[in-house]
Design a protein around this motif. Structure first.
Motif, mmCIF file in Angstrom:
data_model
loop_
_atom_site.group_PDB
_atom_site.id
_atom_site.type_symbol
_atom_site.label_atom_id
_atom_site.label_comp_id
_atom_site.label_asym_id
_atom_site.label_seq_id
_atom_site.Cartn_x
_atom_site.Cartn_y
_atom_site.Cartn_z
ATOM 1 N N ARG A 98 79.927 3.840 72.180
ATOM 2 C CA ARG A 98 78.645 4.082 71.433
ATOM 3 C C ARG A 98 78.158 2.786 72.567
ATOM 4 N N GLU A 99 78.252 1.686 73.362
ATOM 5 C CA GLU A 99 77.482 0.426 73.613
ATOM 6 C C GLU A 99 78.200 0.744 75.156
ATOM 7 N N VAL A 100 77.656 -0.075 76.095
ATOM 8 C CA VAL A 100 78.015 -0.243 76.852
ATOM 9 C C VAL A 100 78.937 -1.166 76.925
ATOM 10 N N GLU A 101 80.181 -1.746 77.047
ATOM 11 C CA GLU A 101 80.995 -2.605 77.521
ATOM 12 C C GLU A 101 80.698 -3.789 77.950
ATOM 13 N N ASP A 102 80.350 -5.200 77.954
ATOM 14 C CA ASP A 102 80.015 -6.438 78.717
ATOM 15 C C ASP A 102 80.529 -6.614 79.693
ATOM 16 N N GLU A 103 79.540 -6.903 81.243
ATOM 17 C CA GLU A 103 80.743 -7.382 82.367
ATOM 18 C C GLU A 103 81.901 -8.440 81.021
ATOM 19 N N HIS A 104 82.620 -8.943 82.293
ATOM 20 C CA HIS A 104 83.714 -10.131 82.021
ATOM 21 C C HIS A 104 82.866 -11.240 82.750
ATOM 22 N N PRO A 105 83.275 -12.375 81.501
ATOM 23 C CA PRO A 105 82.477 -13.304 81.669
ATOM 24 C C PRO A 105 83.129 -14.259 83.299
ATOM 25 N N VAL A 106 84.631 -13.913 84.116
ATOM 26 C CA VAL A 106 84.774 -13.983 84.676
ATOM 27 C C VAL A 106 84.399 -13.636 86.072
ATOM 28 N N ARG A 107 83.262 -13.692 87.190
ATOM 29 C CA ARG A 107 83.289 -12.747 88.558
ATOM 30 C C ARG A 107 82.592 -13.877 88.878
ATOM 31 N N GLY A 108 82.288 -13.496 90.288
ATOM 32 C CA GLY A 108 81.673 -13.872 90.871
ATOM 33 C C GLY A 108 82.484 -14.822 91.958
#
Length: 254
Positions: A98-108
């Motif tokens: 129902r909701e869009v999953e948050d992006e993984h905190p480890v990125r960039g």
């Protein structure tokens, strides 16, 4: 007089009459004023019969087809599945929540190892990791892809070894793991049993819907079927048949 396009002929004639260059009004002038020619479509070049452009100077029609949409992830994903075709057979859930999953905190710039996304990475993790190395760590795409695939294979090998030893340990303690053939047979038997159970339920429901049931008394003394001969003899002798049961006759006698 120079040639004009159709939508400007009556305008030019009106200017010439105001300047007394044309003394008499043309016969067609009032008709053209009442029914002027259609205007040219917007941005359309006027059609001139007296000055045709050469074939080398003809204007090219603008292309109306949309430009191709290209993402770098698609290129990396295509190469990954060429190198690892069996990864496409792994089951993947495509059900959206129902909701869009948050992006993984480890990125960039913080994402420097594939293991930071888990010990069992998916092909999508490999694709995003290679693109992340290319964009944020300024690596060549070929080098970034090679590094991402190497770490993926290492993590997948460790995961397979852990599963193998866990299975061996469970079997040592007495656990029995059925094979795929046994699981298929169990599913087939379950389907057959469910079909038999459904037949029994339908039969019971059919009997329950019946309002009346025939209750036959085996000891009623009816005997064998004699094609009505005994009935005929009784009729000739004047014996009147009685169809009431014995207990009703006893009640009526009392």
């Amino acid at each position: 007089m120079v040639r004009r396009i159709a939508s400007q002929v009556h305008k030019q004639a009106a200017r010439l009459m105001r300047a007394n260059y044309i003394k008499n009004e043309p016969v067609w002038f009032q008709a053209v004023l009442e029914h002027p020619p259609l205007p040219l479509p917007p941005r359309a070049p006027p059609v001139r019969e007296d000055c045709r452009l050469s074939s080398s100077r003809k204007m090219r029609k603008p292309k109306t087809e949309p430009l191709p949409i290209f993402y770098l992830e698609d290129k990396v994903r295509r190469q990954f599945f060429r190198d690892h075709p069996f990864e496409a057979f792994r089951p993947v859930s495509i059900v959206e929540g129902r909701e869009v999953e948050d992006e993984h905190p480890v990125r960039g710039t913080d994402w420097i190892r594939l293991v930071q996304r888990g010990l069992n990475p998916s092909p999508e993790n490999v694709v995003h990791f290679a693109v992340n190395l290319h964009h944020h760590h300024k690596m060549a795409l070929s080098i970034a892809y090679t590094r991402a695939v190497a770490e993926f294979r290492s993590l997948r090998a460790g995961h397979d070894f852990a599963n193998t030893f866990a299975r061996m340990e469970a079997e040592a303690y007495g656990t029995v793991f059925p094979s795929e053939i046994d699981r298929t047979f169990e599913k087939e038997d379950a389907v057959y049993q469910s079909a038999d159970r459904k037949v029994e339920l339908d039969r019971g429901a059919l009997l329950a819907r019946k309002r009346w049931k025939a209750i036959l008394d085996v000891d009623s003394g009816m005997g064998d079927f004699d094609r009505g001969q005994q009935y005929t003899r009784n009729w000739k002798q004047g014996i009147r048949p009685t169809y009431l049961p014995h207990y009703i006759k006893n009640i009526s006698c009392q």
